[in-house]
Write an enzyme that holds these catalytic residues in place. Structure first.
Site, PDB file in Angstrom:
ATOM      1  N   SER A   7       4.443  22.406  48.651  1.00  0.00           N
ATOM      2  CA  SER A   7       4.914  22.045  49.972  1.00  0.00           C
ATOM      3  C   SER A   7       4.860  23.392  50.718  1.00  0.00           C
ATOM      4  CB  SER A   7       6.527  21.224  50.159  1.00  0.00           C
ATOM      5  OG  SER A   7       6.973  21.236  51.100  1.00  0.00           O
ATOM      6  N   HIS A  32       0.996  19.636  50.736  1.00  0.00           N
ATOM      7  CA  HIS A  32       1.977  18.905  50.993  1.00  0.00           C
ATOM      8  C   HIS A  32       2.396  19.380  52.237  1.00  0.00           C
ATOM      9  CE1 HIS A  32       4.794  15.551  50.417  1.00  0.00           C
ATOM     10  NE2 HIS A  32       5.586  16.301  50.917  1.00  0.00           N
ATOM     11  N   ASP A  34       4.996  18.720  55.469  1.00  0.00           N
ATOM     12  CA  ASP A  34       6.273  18.003  55.877  1.00  0.00           C
ATOM     13  C   ASP A  34       6.366  18.040  57.369  1.00  0.00           C
ATOM     14  OD1 ASP A  34       7.552  16.950  53.149  1.00  0.00           O
ATOM     15  OD2 ASP A  34       7.600  19.298  52.763  1.00  0.00           O
ATOM     16  N   MET A  36       8.802  16.546  60.448  1.00  0.00           N
ATOM     17  CA  MET A  36      10.164  16.279  60.783  1.00  0.00           C
ATOM     18  C   MET A  36      10.268  16.146  62.090  1.00  0.00           C
ATOM     19  SD  MET A  36      12.133  18.585  57.723  1.00  0.00           S
ATOM     20  CE  MET A  36      11.890  18.719  56.084  1.00  0.00           C
ATOM     21  N   HIS A  65       3.196  14.152  54.628  1.00  0.00           N
ATOM     22  CA  HIS A  65       4.522  13.264  54.493  1.00  0.00           C
ATOM     23  C   HIS A  65       5.209  13.242  56.089  1.00  0.00           C
ATOM     24  CE1 HIS A  65       8.723  13.062  52.591  1.00  0.00           C
ATOM     25  NE2 HIS A  65       8.522  12.232  52.964  1.00  0.00           N
ATOM     26  N   MET A  67       8.301  12.403  58.049  1.00  0.00           N
ATOM     27  CA  MET A  67       9.668  12.094  58.175  1.00  0.00           C
ATOM     28  C   MET A  67       9.987  11.892  59.654  1.00  0.00           C
ATOM     29  SD  MET A  67      10.678  14.558  55.372  1.00  0.00           S
ATOM     30  CE  MET A  67       9.334  15.571  55.289  1.00  0.00           C
ATOM     31  N   MET A 136      11.291   9.937  46.668  1.00  0.00           N
ATOM     32  CA  MET A 136      11.896  10.886  47.101  1.00  0.00           C
ATOM     33  C   MET A 136      12.928  11.295  46.052  1.00  0.00           C
ATOM     34  SD  MET A 136      10.599  12.401  49.658  1.00  0.00           S
ATOM     35  CE  MET A 136      11.910  13.577  50.079  1.00  0.00           C
ATOM     36  N   ASP A 180       9.035  14.168  45.187  1.00  0.00           N
ATOM     37  CA  ASP A 180       9.198  15.139  45.993  1.00  0.00           C
ATOM     38  C   ASP A 180      10.674  15.611  46.301  1.00  0.00           C
ATOM     39  OD1 ASP A 180       8.898  16.818  48.369  1.00  0.00           O
ATOM     40  OD2 ASP A 180       8.250  15.315  49.762  1.00  0.00           O
TER      41      ASP A 180
END
Ligand code: DX5
Ligand code: ZN
Length: 225
Positions: A7, A32, A34, A36, A65, A67, A136, A180
């Site tokens: 990540s 990965h 992320d 957000m 991913h 979020m 998660m 993760d």
């Protein structure tokens, strides 16, 4: 085959390109990413322009991913910017099936994930529509947290449900199982033994000697493949 998906949330963004090449050279198969939004999770990270730059820099499998609330609004953009797989949160979608179909339509692989407090059973209707299921193992929003112990049972429960619904736990056409949050060199073997085959790790790779950390993970991952 077990995959390592470091990540980049824990990377040094001044040296991102160099650090991505390093994890690839040491055997990682994926990266990965992320995203957000400050709403679904408290923090804000990065988005499309960063993904687009990374896509130009590497052929690693880009595991995105999201979020974010109502991710259906952005799946087209993330696909266009180079995602190979887009994972959305069950809890963030008004219509989960429609969101998964929208990802499929873009041509990239489809992932679904649940927060630690969400039971695995909610995934049952979606098992045959996804390429990856992410469990998660921390509350999403920040790197560097401790893995929640209930994760091992959740992974085992998911694999059992996959066998019941899809007729197999692993193999051709069976979704990958990703974990993760809080994954490190001490717990990764137990997570694989429980049934995870796609390992996300941020701080345990990017803090310290990145090459040596990645190689140590890859040794464990390949020994258990
Ligand atoms: C948490 C993110 C994770 C995080 C993992 O919300 O989804 O991908 O970067 O970082 P570590 O491995 O440091 O827990
Ligand atoms: Zn993540």
């Amino acid at each position: 085959m077990n995959w390592l998906s470091p990540s980049i949330l824990a990377a040094d963004f001044n040296r991102l390109g160099e650090q991505i090449h390093c994890v690839r050279d040491c055997g990682a198969q994926a990266l990965h990413f992320d995203v957000m939004d400050g709403l679904f999770v408290p923090s804000i990270s990065f988005g499309m322009p960063v993904l687009e730059s990374i896509r130009k820099e590497t052929d690693l499998f880009l595991d995105v991913h999201l979020m974010i609330r109502e991710p259906i609004r952005y799946v087209g953009e993330f696909a266009r910017c180079g995602a190979d797989l887009i994972t959305v949160h069950y809890e963030a979608c008004q219509d989960v099936a429609q969101t998964l179909a929208a990802i499929r339509e873009t041509g990239v692989k489809v992932g679904i994930t649940i927060r630690p407090e969400t039971p695995v059973s909610v995934l049952r209707p979606f098992l045959s529509r996804v390429d990856l299921i992410l469990i998660m193992s921390v509350n999403p929003g920040f790197g560097g947290q401790k893995l929640i112990e209930g994760t091992y049972d959740k992974i085992r429960e998911l694999r059992a449900m996959m066998e019941e619904v899809l007729g197999a736990r692993t193999g051709e056409g069976i979704p990958r199982v990703e974990v993760d949050g809080g994954v490190n060199l001490d717990n990764v073997a137990y997570l694989i033994a429980a049934g995870a085959d796609t390992i996300v790790t941020g701080s345990a790779v990017f803090r310290g000697d990145i090459a040596s950390n990645t190689k140590k993970f890859m040794e464990i991952l390949s020994a258990q493949s």
